[in-house]
Design a protein around this motif. Structure first.
Motif, short mmCIF file in Angstrom:
data_model
loop_
_atom_site.label_atom_id
_atom_site.label_comp_id
_atom_site.label_asym_id
_atom_site.label_seq_id
_atom_site.Cartn_x
_atom_site.Cartn_y
_atom_site.Cartn_z
N LYS A 120 2.78 -0.72 5.02
CA LYS A 120 1.50 -1.14 4.47
C LYS A 120 0.66 0.05 4.04
O LYS A 120 0.05 0.04 2.96
N VAL A 121 0.62 1.09 4.87
CA VAL A 121 -0.12 2.29 4.51
C VAL A 121 0.43 2.90 3.23
O VAL A 121 -0.33 3.29 2.32
N PHE A 122 1.75 2.96 3.11
CA PHE A 122 2.36 3.51 1.91
C PHE A 122 2.02 2.66 0.69
O PHE A 122 1.75 3.19 -0.40
N ALA A 123 2.04 1.35 0.85
CA ALA A 123 1.69 0.46 -0.27
C ALA A 123 0.24 0.68 -0.69
O ALA A 123 -0.08 0.73 -1.88
N LEU A 124 -0.64 0.80 0.29
CA LEU A 124 -2.06 1.03 0.00
C LEU A 124 -2.28 2.34 -0.74
O LEU A 124 -3.21 2.46 -1.54
#
Length: 474
Positions: free
Chosen positions: A292-296
């Protein structure tokens, strides 16, 4: 200090230090590109491509597997690291000597050959200290490494400014690079003594056993080099140094961002290694939060660079590097793939499936080389950039499939639609105003619009990113 606090502290310090180092690196690139021009920067990039080549040959998976092994419960950490460090010194020294023979047969002018030799000297120090990073990862002290590397970057930038100011020439820039590596080696080695005062080991039986275990990751490192840097070397064989400079100008932007996923994964790799077999729920929680952090981070980055690539290259390299903007618009998709591939690769490593990863990377390397031999003579740096995107996309698909089949892990992001909506809102703004506003106006506004969209759609809950570390450490 609790484990959660140590991880959070390391994350903050690493982000600050790495971002500062990235800014300094871009400043250095700005001086170098304007000083050397596209042709000179092409020569500089050729030398650094061979630095990566030597590093890939000598990697042999020692760092990754050593980090995994000393992080296991009850591991003989000092014994393992002492033998691995000795093995690293032996292998790196051998590759350094081999470089002198390789240079004799390369089709470059004398100045470029000398630059390659200097890059191999820098490699000797870089490869020797990098294997020690596992000590700091195990003890959740990567902030020490980040601060040393920041100091080395400050030293390099100061030397670059001095070289340009006094017009000391191309090779003096290579010496600045070597000094950076020497500084990092001395600083990291000295700091490591506090956490693990190991002695050099010479257990030949251990070396053989460890190399057999690490070899798949070593082959993977070579393969990764093939589709990450070999295109620069192929460009230097088939095209002019100007073409190499234009391509490398764009690729330097990618290189100075790609540290981030590796840094975050490096911080939590010991926890992934611990939880994958001990606590599956915590393992999946941590990995999903990383996704999720990478997607954000990466999705708005891809869209943002797509619309501002020309402005970025004008800022970093000057007018001579404006053609690099078109290359950067292609390569940014490669960076997006690299972010997510890093997580899949880490999952396969901690799940002891590195051999299967080796086969995937090998297949992708064959694809990359085949495509590059066809497209580079015909389409130069544009073909190389497209090939890079195709290759990295294949790595994501195949490594993700391996995680699904052999680790029974599939990433799940509950708020993915909200993230995509926020990125789309930012993209509409950039589409309307990126051409009419200055870089220093449009980028902050785009970031602000994205952040407001994220909060408005509730794609990111309060303190959620920090829960990656606190939640995993409980």
């Amino acid at each position: 200090m609790s484990v959660a606090r140590k991880i959070a502290y390391n994350a903050v310090i690493n982000v600050v230090a790495k971002v500062t180092s990235t800014v300094l690196a871009l400043v250095a690139i700005g001086f170098i590109t304007r000083y050397l021009g596209t042709e000179g920067f092409g020569k500089y990039s050729i030398a650094l491509a061979f630095f990566s080549f030597f590093g890939a040959i000598a990697d042999l998976g020692l760092y990754s597997v050593a980090t995994r092994e000393i992080s296991r419960r009850g591991a003989r950490a000092a014994y393992i690291m002492g033998n691995v460090f000795s093995l690293r010194l032996l292998i790196s020294s051998s590759v350094f000597l081999l470089a002198f023979l390789v240079v004799l047969f390369l089709p470059y002018e004398q100045e470029v050959k000398m630059a390659i030799l200097l890059s191999s000297l820098g490699f000797l120090f870089s490869s020797s200290y990098s294997v020690l990073n596992g000590i700091f990862q195990k003890d959740l002290a990567m902030d020490r490494v980040a601060m040393v590397e920041l100091g080395g970057k400050v030293l390099q930038v100061a030397c670059v400014v001095g070289v340009v100011s006094f017009n000391l020439g191309f090779l003096a820039l290579m010496w600045a690079f070597v000094l950076n590596m020497v500084f990092n080696f001395v600083g990291v080695y000295w700091a490591s003594r506090k956490y693990l005062p190991f002695a050099l080991g010479k257990d030949i039986v251990f070396w053989k056993k460890f190399l057999k275990e690490a070899l798949p990751m070593g082959i993977s490192a070579i393969v990764t080099f093939v589709y990450f840097k070999f295109d620069t070397i192929l460009l230097s064989f088939f095209q002019s140094p100007d073409d190499v400079g234009i391509y490398s100008g764009a690729y330097k932007i990618i290189e100075n961002i790609v540290f981030f996923p590796a840094m975050l994964i490096g911080l939590v790799l010991p926890l992934l290694s611990k939880y994958i077999f001990e606590d599956r729920k915590k393992f999946e929680f941590l990995t999903n939060k990383l996704f999720k952090v990478f997607a954000l981070l990466v999705l708005p980055l891809v869209v943002g660079v797509w619309f501002t690539a020309q402005k970025v290259m004008l800022l970093v390299g000057g007018e001579a590097f404006l053609p690099s903007g078109a290359v950067l618009k292609i390569l940014i998709f490669s960076l997006g793939c690299i972010f997510f591939a890093q997580i899949f690769n880490a999952v396969l490593l901690v799940g002891n499936e590195q051999k299967k990863l080796m086969y995937v990377l090998g297949l992708c390397a064959i694809l990359n080389i085949s495509l590059n031999f066809f497209v580079i003579p015909r389409y130069s740096y544009t073909g190389a950039a497209i090939t890079s995107v195709i290759t990295e996309f294949c790595v994501v698909l195949l490594s993700g499939w391996l995680c699904y089949k052999y680790i029974q892990y599939t990433p799940y992001i509950r708020e993915m639609k909200k993230i995509l909506l926020s990125v789309a809102i930012m993209g509409v703004f950039l589409y309307l105003f990126s051409d009419t506003m200055s870089f220093f106006m449009v980028v902050p506004l785009a970031v602000a619009i994205y952040m407001v969209s994220i909060l408005f759609t509730k794609a990111l809950q309060q303190k959620e990113i920090m829960s990656i570390f606190f939640g995993a450490a409980k």
